[in-house]
Design an enzyme around this catalytic site. Structure first.
Site, PDB file in Angstrom:
ATOM      1  N   ARG A  69      26.712  30.858  59.569  1.00 15.74           N
ATOM      2  CA  ARG A  69      25.973  32.085  59.202  1.00 15.74           C
ATOM      3  C   ARG A  69      26.803  33.370  59.332  1.00 15.74           C
ATOM      4  O   ARG A  69      26.261  34.462  59.391  1.00 15.74           O
ATOM      5  CB  ARG A  69      24.678  32.210  60.008  1.00 15.74           C
TER       6      ARG A  69
ATOM      7  N   LYS B  91      32.774  42.420  48.083  1.00 12.40           N
ATOM      8  CA  LYS B  91      32.285  41.434  47.105  1.00 12.40           C
ATOM      9  C   LYS B  91      33.077  40.154  47.321  1.00 12.40           C
ATOM     10  O   LYS B  91      34.317  40.174  47.264  1.00 12.40           O
ATOM     11  CB  LYS B  91      32.490  41.931  45.676  1.00 12.40           C
TER      12      LYS B  91
ATOM     13  N   GLU C  25      43.689  48.798  37.122  1.00 12.29           N
ATOM     14  CA  GLU C  25      42.627  49.218  38.048  1.00 12.29           C
ATOM     15  C   GLU C  25      42.991  50.563  38.684  1.00 12.29           C
ATOM     16  O   GLU C  25      42.120  51.396  38.935  1.00 12.29           O
ATOM     17  CB  GLU C  25      42.393  48.150  39.134  1.00 12.29           C
TER      18      GLU C  25
ATOM     19  N   LYS D  93      37.668  53.906  46.478  1.00 16.97           N
ATOM     20  CA  LYS D  93      36.772  52.736  46.536  1.00 16.97           C
ATOM     21  C   LYS D  93      35.901  52.818  47.795  1.00 16.97           C
ATOM     22  O   LYS D  93      34.706  52.507  47.756  1.00 16.97           O
ATOM     23  CB  LYS D  93      37.566  51.431  46.495  1.00 16.97           C
TER      24      LYS D  93
ATOM     25  N   GLU E  66      25.853  47.919  44.790  1.00 13.28           N
ATOM     26  CA  GLU E  66      25.837  48.203  43.350  1.00 13.28           C
ATOM     27  C   GLU E  66      24.435  48.408  42.791  1.00 13.28           C
ATOM     28  O   GLU E  66      24.079  47.853  41.748  1.00 13.28           O
ATOM     29  CB  GLU E  66      26.591  47.112  42.579  1.00 13.28           C
TER      30      GLU E  66
ATOM     31  N   ARG F 263      28.164  52.428  42.124  1.00 12.90           N
ATOM     32  CA  ARG F 263      29.280  51.465  42.212  1.00 12.90           C
ATOM     33  C   ARG F 263      29.620  50.874  40.841  1.00 12.90           C
ATOM     34  O   ARG F 263      30.757  50.467  40.605  1.00 12.90           O
ATOM     35  CB  ARG F 263      28.957  50.349  43.226  1.00 12.90           C
TER      36      ARG F 263
ATOM     37  N   ASN G 135      33.267  49.520  37.048  1.00 11.02           N
ATOM     38  CA  ASN G 135      33.380  48.538  35.961  1.00 11.02           C
ATOM     39  C   ASN G 135      33.856  49.155  34.645  1.00 11.02           C
ATOM     40  O   ASN G 135      33.733  48.532  33.589  1.00 11.02           O
ATOM     41  CB  ASN G 135      32.035  47.830  35.747  1.00 11.02           C
TER      42      ASN G 135
ATOM     43  N   HIS H 143      35.320  47.037  31.894  1.00 12.42           N
ATOM     44  CA  HIS H 143      35.121  45.629  32.242  1.00 12.42           C
ATOM     45  C   HIS H 143      34.178  44.902  31.283  1.00 12.42           C
ATOM     46  O   HIS H 143      34.306  43.691  31.098  1.00 12.42           O
ATOM     47  CB  HIS H 143      34.600  45.493  33.682  1.00 12.42           C
TER      48      HIS H 143
ATOM     49  N   HIS I 107      35.708  41.701  29.923  1.00 13.06           N
ATOM     50  CA  HIS I 107      35.227  40.333  30.162  1.00 13.06           C
ATOM     51  C   HIS I 107      35.077  39.580  28.842  1.00 13.06           C
ATOM     52  O   HIS I 107      35.358  38.385  28.757  1.00 13.06           O
ATOM     53  CB  HIS I 107      33.882  40.350  30.900  1.00 13.06           C
TER      54      HIS I 107
ATOM     55  N   HIS J 251      43.219  39.569  33.932  1.00 10.51           N
ATOM     56  CA  HIS J 251      42.043  40.435  34.016  1.00 10.51           C
ATOM     57  C   HIS J 251      42.402  41.909  33.732  1.00 10.51           C
ATOM     58  O   HIS J 251      41.745  42.574  32.923  1.00 10.51           O
ATOM     59  CB  HIS J 251      41.438  40.269  35.416  1.00 10.51           C
TER      60      HIS J 251
HETATM   61  P1  NAD Z   1      45.384  36.075  41.945  1.00  9.30           P
HETATM   62  O1  NAD Z   1      44.767  36.040  43.266  1.00  9.30           O
HETATM   63  O2  NAD Z   1      45.226  34.878  41.080  1.00  9.30           O
HETATM   64  O3  NAD Z   1      46.938  36.401  42.101  1.00  9.30           O
HETATM   65  C1  NAD Z   1      47.754  36.448  40.945  1.00  9.30           C
HETATM   66  C2  NAD Z   1      48.964  35.521  41.081  1.00  9.30           C
HETATM   67  O4  NAD Z   1      49.933  36.120  41.937  1.00  9.30           O
HETATM   68  C3  NAD Z   1      48.642  34.171  41.693  1.00  9.30           C
HETATM   69  O5  NAD Z   1      49.430  33.194  41.079  1.00  9.30           O
HETATM   70  C4  NAD Z   1      49.069  34.356  43.143  1.00  9.30           C
HETATM   71  O6  NAD Z   1      49.374  33.154  43.803  1.00  9.30           O
HETATM   72  C5  NAD Z   1      50.297  35.219  42.981  1.00  9.30           C
HETATM   73  N1  NAD Z   1      50.651  36.052  44.119  1.00  9.30           N
HETATM   74  C6  NAD Z   1      49.820  36.721  44.949  1.00  9.30           C
HETATM   75  N2  NAD Z   1      50.521  37.513  45.761  1.00  9.30           N
HETATM   76  C7  NAD Z   1      51.817  37.335  45.467  1.00  9.30           C
HETATM   77  C8  NAD Z   1      53.010  37.912  45.950  1.00  9.30           C
HETATM   78  N3  NAD Z   1      53.001  38.873  46.871  1.00  9.30           N
HETATM   79  N4  NAD Z   1      54.179  37.483  45.425  1.00  9.30           N
HETATM   80  C9  NAD Z   1      54.187  36.540  44.440  1.00  9.30           C
HETATM   81  N5  NAD Z   1      53.094  35.993  43.914  1.00  9.30           N
HETATM   82  C10 NAD Z   1      51.915  36.394  44.428  1.00  9.30           C
HETATM   83  O7  NAD Z   1      44.880  37.315  41.079  1.00  9.30           O
HETATM   84  P2  NAD Z   1      44.455  38.813  41.451  1.00  9.30           P
HETATM   85  O8  NAD Z   1      44.722  39.598  40.239  1.00  9.30           O
HETATM   86  O9  NAD Z   1      44.990  39.240  42.750  1.00  9.30           O
HETATM   87  O10 NAD Z   1      42.869  38.680  41.654  1.00  9.30           O
HETATM   88  C11 NAD Z   1      42.017  38.282  40.603  1.00  9.30           C
HETATM   89  C12 NAD Z   1      40.727  37.801  41.220  1.00  9.30           C
HETATM   90  O11 NAD Z   1      40.143  38.875  41.942  1.00  9.30           O
HETATM   91  C13 NAD Z   1      39.694  37.343  40.206  1.00  9.30           C
HETATM   92  O12 NAD Z   1      39.150  36.119  40.643  1.00  9.30           O
HETATM   93  C14 NAD Z   1      38.642  38.440  40.222  1.00  9.30           C
HETATM   94  O13 NAD Z   1      37.354  37.952  39.947  1.00  9.30           O
HETATM   95  C15 NAD Z   1      38.763  38.926  41.637  1.00  9.30           C
HETATM   96  N6  NAD Z   1      38.315  40.309  41.841  1.00  9.30           N
HETATM   97  C16 NAD Z   1      37.463  40.558  42.853  1.00  9.30           C
HETATM   98  C17 NAD Z   1      37.054  41.852  43.099  1.00  9.30           C
HETATM   99  C18 NAD Z   1      36.164  42.129  44.272  1.00  9.30           C
HETATM  100  O14 NAD Z   1      35.689  43.256  44.400  1.00  9.30           O
HETATM  101  N7  NAD Z   1      35.948  41.161  45.137  1.00  9.30           N
HETATM  102  C19 NAD Z   1      37.520  42.910  42.320  1.00  9.30           C
HETATM  103  C20 NAD Z   1      38.407  42.628  41.284  1.00  9.30           C
HETATM  104  C21 NAD Z   1      38.804  41.320  41.040  1.00  9.30           C
HETATM  105  N1  GLY Z   2      35.571  45.556  41.479  1.00  9.38           N
HETATM  106  C1  GLY Z   2      34.322  46.213  41.361  1.00  9.38           C
HETATM  107  C2  GLY Z   2      33.601  46.372  42.653  1.00  9.38           C
HETATM  108  O1  GLY Z   2      34.106  46.064  43.697  1.00  9.38           O
HETATM  109  O2  GLY Z   2      32.496  46.809  42.646  1.00  9.38           O
END
Ligand code: NAD
Ligand code: GLY
Length: 361
Positions: free
Chosen positions: A119, A141, A183, A225, A235, A239, A243, A246, A250, A263
């Site tokens: 939990r 998130k 971003e 942020k 949101e 918030r 987007n 986005h 998407h 992305h």
């Molecule tokens: P990712 O986590 O897939 O990382 C991108 C690539 O870089 C991967 O292959 C990873 O292994 C590699 N990598 C990471 N750090 C590295 C480093 N320092 N050196 C070399 N390689 C490295 O992608 P991302 O762009 O970081 O994140 C995308 C994800 O984030 C999506 O799933 C998206 O939905 C999510 N997201 C979440 C939020 C949120 O608010 N929680 C916001 C935006 C995106």
């Molecule tokens: N990436 C959008 C949010 O965190 O709300």
């Protein structure tokens, strides 16, 4: 080192930003409460950074590891379950901490596992991509994908702390740096015209990872942020401006097939469409629209739709986006002066016209 605080009453937490922070044990000691820690990472990031992080933790923690395969396709309930299983096998109790070491994928899955394990246990983010450092590690998130939709299962669950080590970015492929920059540019458009101007001046230094400029930009993004999340954690309203681009983005990711465009690349092309729509509605002037387009392009990002993707493709895919409320697509559109607003009165015909005309400008 920069320190910011996300102000959420009893769930407030610090964000530390600087070069080399991963190897600062005192920093981690200052907010990790329990001895038992599990570091979740992936097969790309762990070989690069696990030993460094452990050099900070091993002196005061009992450290377990869970290494997931790399890739958005592993952002699943299976990976979530794998973390929980590992924690149960190690006999971890409620007095445990889950640390995410990686990009947004690792961060989102680990946070969700932390929210669900017995939990809820402590959660710490050590983001290693630019996107994760300016966006996904802050704000709580968390979640995984379902075969019927991206990020469809998850929870709002705030970390106890975020440690942003900018040195990590030196191993990140340049395409990923550019994707994260989409971003960064977004924050300049929706919230801070000063940041936008700074990005216009310094984009080549930022892409070359000039540490002091980059740290200051990352800190500014996190602070924006943090403000937005402080005002609207779940949101219900403001918030949603995070987007920007986005909704179109998407649709692009979906159309070309997930993983084909990153992305951030899809968001960049989406920001251009949203800005053009805004210009056509008279909310921004032509020169600001062109500056937005140029800045994204200078960051190495696409500013046009994928080859062959037409207006009907967009509308069809946008109608299925999870952000559609009661059948209405809501668009975040830039306004002048580093502001933006959410509009629910944009008809499909208006959007079609924008998409069909943008390349003839
Ligand atoms: P990712 O986590 O897939 O990382 C991108 C690539 O870089 C991967 O292959 C990873 O292994 C590699 N990598 C990471 N750090 C590295 C480093 N320092 N050196 C070399 N390689 C490295 O992608 P991302 O762009 O970081 O994140 C995308 C994800 O984030 C999506 O799933 C998206 O939905 C999510 N997201 C979440 C939020 C949120 O608010 N929680 C916001 C935006 C995106
Ligand atoms: N990436 C959008 C949010 O965190 O709300």
């Amino acid at each position: 080192m920069n320190k910011l605080v996300v102000d959420l009453a009893e769930r407030s937490y610090p964000i530390y930003i600087g070069s080399g922070l991963m190897t600062d044990p005192e920093l981690f000691k200052s907010f990790i409460r329990y001895r038992n820690v599990i570091v979740v990472s992936n097969t790309t990031v762990a070989p690069l950074y696990m030993a460094k992080l452990r050099s900070s933790l091993d002196s005061f923690c009992n450290v377990f590891e869970c290494i997931l395969p790399d890739g958005e396709e592993y952002k699943t309930l299976d990976s979530f379950n794998r973390i929980l299983t590992e924690m149960l096998r190690k006999g971890m109790g409620r007095d445990s901490t889950v640390i995410a070491l990686g990009g947004g994928v690792v961060g989102d899955i680990s946070g969700f596992a932390a929210s669900a394990y017995q939990r809820g246990v402590d959660f710490v983010q050590v983001p290693t991509t630019l996107l994760a450092q300016v966006d996904s590690s802050v704000g709580g998130k968390t979640g995984v994908n379902h075969e019927l939709g991206k990020n469809m299962i998850g929870a709002f669950y705030q970390p106890r702390g975020v440690v942003i080590d900018t040195e990590c970015l030196h191993t990140l492929p340049s395409r990923e740096i550019s994707a994260g920059m989409a971003e960064v540019i977004k924050y300049g458009i929706i919230w801070d015209s000063g940041l936008f101007e700074q990005l216009e001046k310094n984009m080549s230094d930022l892409l070359a990872l000039d540490d002091s400029k980059l740290s200051s930009v990352i800190a500014r993004c996190c602070s924006i942020k943090a403000d937005v999340v402080h005002n609207d954690e779940k949101e219900g309203g403001i918030r949603a401006i995070l987007n920007l681009g986005h909704t179109f983005g998407h649709a692009i990711e979906n159309h070309v097939g997930y993983g084909v465009w990153l992305h951030g690349e899809a968001v960049a092309a989406g920001i251009v469409l949203a800005s053009y729509l805004s210009f056509k509605r008279g909310y921004i002037d032509r020169s600001y629209y062109e500056r937005i387009r140029k800045l994204l392009s200078d960051a190495g990002l696409p500013v046009s739709s994928p080859q062959g993707m037409n207006a009907d493709d967009y509308i069809e895919l946008m109608r299925h986006d999870k952000k559609v409320k009661s059948g209405t697509i809501r668009y975040v559109l830039p306004n002048e002066g580093g502001r933006s607003s959410i509009y629910s009165d944009v008809s499909d015909d208006e959007v079609k016209k924008i998409i069909e005309n943008i390349d003839h400008e």
